[in-house]
Motif scaffolding. Structure first.
Motif, PDB file in Angstrom:
ATOM      1  N   ILE A  72     115.725 -27.478  34.445  1.00 56.49           N
ATOM      2  CA  ILE A  72     114.840 -28.154  35.384  1.00 56.49           C
ATOM      3  C   ILE A  72     115.499 -28.106  36.752  1.00 56.49           C
ATOM      4  O   ILE A  72     116.557 -28.701  36.963  1.00 56.49           O
ATOM      5  CB  ILE A  72     114.579 -29.618  34.965  1.00 56.49           C
ATOM      6  N   VAL A  73     114.866 -27.359  37.661  1.00 60.04           N
ATOM      7  CA  VAL A  73     115.373 -27.246  39.026  1.00 60.04           C
ATOM      8  C   VAL A  73     114.847 -28.455  39.791  1.00 60.04           C
ATOM      9  O   VAL A  73     113.648 -28.737  39.778  1.00 60.04           O
ATOM     10  CB  VAL A  73     114.924 -25.921  39.678  1.00 60.04           C
ATOM     11  N   GLU A  99     119.236 -31.377  41.722  1.00 61.92           N
ATOM     12  CA  GLU A  99     119.986 -30.989  40.524  1.00 61.92           C
ATOM     13  C   GLU A  99     120.871 -29.814  40.926  1.00 61.92           C
ATOM     14  O   GLU A  99     120.489 -28.651  40.776  1.00 61.92           O
ATOM     15  CB  GLU A  99     119.024 -30.569  39.400  1.00 61.92           C
ATOM     16  N   ALA A 100     122.040 -30.113  41.469  1.00 64.75           N
ATOM     17  CA  ALA A 100     122.911 -29.068  42.019  1.00 64.75           C
ATOM     18  C   ALA A 100     123.241 -27.985  40.997  1.00 64.75           C
ATOM     19  O   ALA A 100     123.195 -26.793  41.309  1.00 64.75           O
ATOM     20  CB  ALA A 100     124.188 -29.691  42.572  1.00 64.75           C
ATOM     21  N   ASP A 101     123.567 -28.370  39.760  1.00 66.73           N
ATOM     22  CA  ASP A 101     123.908 -27.375  38.743  1.00 66.73           C
ATOM     23  C   ASP A 101     122.719 -26.460  38.462  1.00 66.73           C
ATOM     24  O   ASP A 101     122.874 -25.249  38.308  1.00 66.73           O
ATOM     25  CB  ASP A 101     124.364 -28.042  37.446  1.00 66.73           C
ATOM     26  N   ALA A 102     121.515 -27.031  38.398  1.00 66.61           N
ATOM     27  CA  ALA A 102     120.318 -26.227  38.144  1.00 66.61           C
ATOM     28  C   ALA A 102     120.044 -25.283  39.314  1.00 66.61           C
ATOM     29  O   ALA A 102     119.629 -24.137  39.115  1.00 66.61           O
ATOM     30  CB  ALA A 102     119.108 -27.125  37.883  1.00 66.61           C
ATOM     31  N   GLY A 133     120.003 -19.710  41.244  1.00 63.98           N
ATOM     32  CA  GLY A 133     120.487 -18.637  42.107  1.00 63.98           C
ATOM     33  C   GLY A 133     121.123 -17.516  41.305  1.00 63.98           C
ATOM     34  O   GLY A 133     120.856 -16.335  41.535  1.00 63.98           O
ATOM     35  N   ILE A 134     121.957 -17.881  40.333  1.00 59.51           N
ATOM     36  CA  ILE A 134     122.621 -16.874  39.502  1.00 59.51           C
ATOM     37  C   ILE A 134     121.594 -16.099  38.683  1.00 59.51           C
ATOM     38  O   ILE A 134     121.625 -14.861  38.645  1.00 59.51           O
ATOM     39  CB  ILE A 134     123.666 -17.544  38.574  1.00 59.51           C
TER      40      ILE A 134
END
Length: 176
Positions: A122-123, A130-133, A138-139
């Protein structure tokens, strides 16, 4: 509850599992994508997708001008109340890192999470980041961009080899 805008995409008719020329709603590839999305939604207590908010498109994920993609995003941002934008995986949203990230901005600013059902990702949004998302998005889009580029190079070299062998071809289909 949430309004769920669902965007389903395949790159070309060859991915349609023998359903070429059929109504998009009846193509098995799209049915399977929708089943995967609905499974995610029901597993998370969100109920199934509303058929009126499911968008189907046959287009390259690297094409930044996809009309149904634009329509789905505009529909989502114009809906009132709580909305989520759902794809099976982030590469269905975009196979171009730059345009994919740019097209996600209206969702981000409209507080509409982008959900990749298969990836369970979940972005976040402006108010619920949600920085990790974001990093994973991006990756994943960068990897999808690279994969698209590699596939295109393989296709071009394959066409060249067939032409040099005297084989006439169109969109990957040989006549002899």
């Amino acid at each position: 509850g949430y309004k769920k805008v669902v965007y389903l995409r395949i790159s070309n008719e060859e991915q349609a599992d023998g359903d070429e020329g059929k109504d998009k709603h009846k193509m098995q590839t799209f049915k399977t994508q929708l089943e995967r999305v609905n499974q995610y939604l029901t597993d998370h207590g969100l109920g199934k997708a509303d058929k009126k908010l499911v968008f189907y498109e046959i287009a390259s994920g690297g094409d930044p001008t996809r009309p149904v993609w634009k329509e789905a995003i505009e529909t989502a941002t114009n809906l009132k109340g709580k909305v989520i934008f759902v794809v099976t995986e982030l590469s269905r949203f975009s196979r171009d890192m730059r345009y994919g990230m740019a097209k996600s901005i209206p969702l981000y600013e409209s507080e509409i999470p982008l959900v990749a059902a298969d990836e369970g990702l979940i972005v976040g949004t402006e108010k619920m980041p949600e920085a990790d998302a974001d990093i994973l998005m991006g990756i994943k889009m960068a990897l999808a961009t690279g994969e698209r580029s590699t596939s295109k190079k393989k296709e071009i070299s394959g066409r060249r080899a067939r032409t040099e062998a005297g084989i006439y071809h169109t969109v990957g289909i040989s006549l002899w």
